[in-house]
Design an enzyme around this catalytic site. Structure first.
Site, PDB file in Angstrom:
ATOM      1  CB  CYS A   1      -6.803  -1.755   3.475  1.00 51.97           C
ATOM      2  SG  CYS A   1      -7.847  -0.491   4.252  1.00 51.97           S
TER       3      CYS A   1
ATOM      4  CG  ASN B   1     -11.187   4.508   7.443  1.00 57.37           C
ATOM      5  OD1 ASN B   1     -11.270   3.681   8.342  1.00 57.37           O
ATOM      6  ND2 ASN B   1     -10.249   4.437   6.517  1.00 57.37           N
TER       7      ASN B   1
ATOM      8  CB  CYS C   1      -4.499   5.803   5.740  1.00 57.08           C
ATOM      9  SG  CYS C   1      -3.521   4.645   4.763  1.00 57.08           S
TER      10      CYS C   1
ATOM     11  CG  ASN D   1      -1.962   0.994   1.306  1.00 59.53           C
ATOM     12  OD1 ASN D   1      -2.593   1.145   2.340  1.00 59.53           O
ATOM     13  ND2 ASN D   1      -2.225   1.720   0.231  1.00 59.53           N
TER      14      ASN D   1
ATOM     15  CB  THR E   1      -8.520   1.432   8.515  1.00 58.88           C
ATOM     16  OG1 THR E   1      -8.655   1.609   7.097  1.00 58.88           O
ATOM     17  CG2 THR E   1      -7.702   2.572   9.109  1.00 58.88           C
TER      18      THR E   1
END
Length: 276
Positions: free
Chosen positions: A219, A159, A75, A13, A221
């Protein structure tokens, strides 16, 4: 104007990381889109901006912009790279770092061998705090999206995340169903969509379709959200290994009202300058 930046990644990422403490910077949506282009720009999933703290008790403020130019609240992989960046660049000389984000505070701890542990905060299940349109919090929701009927868990890790359990992540319709669910009407701010395969009570496999980006190699989160959903449903133990296409993260959560801890790598790739 020349801007210094670093290219970094957490399990693939990847990020453009910019010091906004010692240099004045401003990025419009159009500029971010151009920089994110992997053929005509630098290429990245997110741009991370280090800013001076808004709160004098904290060390920095942490801003995140997706490849489409939209600003997002959190993030996890970026947080690990953020911690390593400020240490590498001499912006701080401690291994424990406190930062604010658009959704609150997080603490970062640099470990050995490029590993970073992030206190990701307490997960939110209340629909209004996700945000998600529902009358009350449930462990699972049944959602209809075009020709699909989806059973999922929903949580905010700073998020919004929708987690769908699948028999095999290798066969999961990440690009098609992920794109549909990202813009589902019950998620007013759109949503990150995770496809989770249970391996055993301490390990899962995961692929994530990130809002504003698409599928990424990892990812942070999303890994936290999947582990939290699995633990809350009684399917996983308190410490979980999450296997993503880019590598593995360790997620620990003791239950409701407790923070989630994520541990994983943060890699520095190169430094550069670009004319804005």
């Amino acid at each position: 104007m020349l801007i210094d930046f670093s290219k970094m990644h957490g399990l693939g990422n990847d990020f453009m990381v910019v010091d906004g403490v010692t240099q004045k910077v401003f990025f419009s949506n159009d500029v971010i889109k151009k920089l994110a282009d992997r053929h005509f720009g630098i290429g990245f999933d997110q741009l991370l901006l280090v800013e001076p703290p808004y709160d004098p008790e904290l060390d920095f403020h942490y801003r995140i912009f997706n490849a489409d130019g939209s600003e997002v609240e959190q993030c996890g992989n970026g947080a690990r790279c953020f911690a390593r960046f400020v240490r590498l660049k001499g912006l701080i000389n401690r291994d424990r770092i406190a930062v604010s984000t658009a959704r609150g505070r997080i603490s970062l701890q640099l470990e050995g061998e490029n590993q970073v542990t992030v206190n990701m905060g307490v997960p939110q299940f209340e629909p209004g705090k996700i945000p998600f349109r529902a009358q009350k919090a449930e462990k699972t929701y049944l959602l209809r999206a075009q020709e699909h009927t989806v059973m999922c868990g929903v949580v905010s890790m700073g998020n919004p995340h929708c987690v769908i359990e699948v028999p095999s992540v290798a066969d999961a319709p990440v690009e098609t169903l992920g794109a549909i669910m990202e813009r589902h009407e019950r998620f007013p701010e759109r949503v990150n969509v995770g496809f989770m395969e249970m391996v055993n009570a301490t390990e899962i496999r995961l692929r994530v379709f990130e809002r504003g980006v698409g599928e990424t190699l990892a990812c942070g989160t999303g890994a936290c959200a999947a582990a939290v959903i699995g633990i809350s449903q009684g399917k996983l133990k308190e410490r979980v290994t999450v296997s993503l296409p880019g590598g593995k993260l360790t997620i620990a959560w003791k239950g409701p009202g407790q923070p989630v801890y994520m541990t994983g790598p943060a890699e520095h790739v190169f430094d550069g300058q670009i004319e804005l």
